[in-house]
Design a protein around this motif. Structure first.
Motif: not given
Ligand code: GTP
Ligand code: MG
Length: 168
Positions: A72-85, A111-113, A117-118, A144-151
């Motif tokens: 947290i000290d290091h970061g200028q921005a944070f991506v907080l990830v959860y999985a929809i499942d 910060i973005i949530v 796995k959308s 935002i919703q994302t899928s790393a699998k489906e890009d």
């Protein structure tokens, strides 16, 4: 060259590494290989400018959470990830958010949530509208919703984070 320091946090197995690898290397690994700590430097263009993005891909496993302070000290921005499942992974977001805001001594930080796995819509445990309302109206951070699998939305998400750093 402008440099951006982005830290990816969230509970184990939500796809932090998959999002990072998709963005930096354009690939997706099906096999789960828990992270201890990985660091990437990615060169890209952002709004007509050559920039370097440093991404710290952290461990979701509880035993490494003592490292969070350093990250947290290091970061200028944070991506907080959860999985929809995974409902618990969404519950794990709020303490992370609070830890960041406490350490940065502010109520507002880049910060973005991210609901990853959308593509697993059939296995969804986190209601999309409710998650959006909670993050936007209650926590005052974008969702935002994302899928790393489906890009899906991966590059868009990271670009948005970089722009948030610029306008902070
Ligand atoms: P830790 O490093 O242990 O904290 O986990 P992580 O958050 O980095 O998760 P990781 O990226 O290793 O992904 C965990 C598992 O979920 C792997 O088997 C991935 O292939 C899978 N996964 C990641 N992103 C997605 C996605 O968008 N959709 C689907 N279906 N699976 C995904
Ligand atoms: Mg990982």
């Amino acid at each position: 060259m402008k440099e951006y320091k982005v830290v990816v946090l969230g509970s184990g197995g939500v796809g932090k590494s998959a999002l990072t690898l998709r963005y930096v290397q354009g690939l997706f690994l099906t096999r789960y290989n828990p992270t201890v700590e990985d660091f990437y430097r990615h060169h890209t263009r952002l709004d007509e400018e050559e920039v370097t993005v440093e991404i710290l891909d952290t461990a979701g496993t509880e035993q490494y959470s003592s490292m969070h302070q350093l990250y947290i000290d290091h970061g200028q921005a944070f991506v907080l990830v959860y999985a929809i499942d995974n409902k618990q992974s969404f519950r794990d977001v709020e303490p992370l958010l609070n830890q960041i805001l406490d350490m940065k001594k502010t109520r507002n930080y880049p910060i973005i949530v991210v609901g990853n796995k959308s593509d697993l819509e059939d296995l969804r445990e986190v209601d999309r509208e409710q998650a959006e309302r909670t993050t936007k109206d209650l926590w005052l951070v974008p969702h935002i919703q994302t899928s790393a699998k489906e890009d899906y939305n991966v590059t868009e998400m990271f670009r948005r984070v970089l722009r948030m750093i610029n306008s902070y």
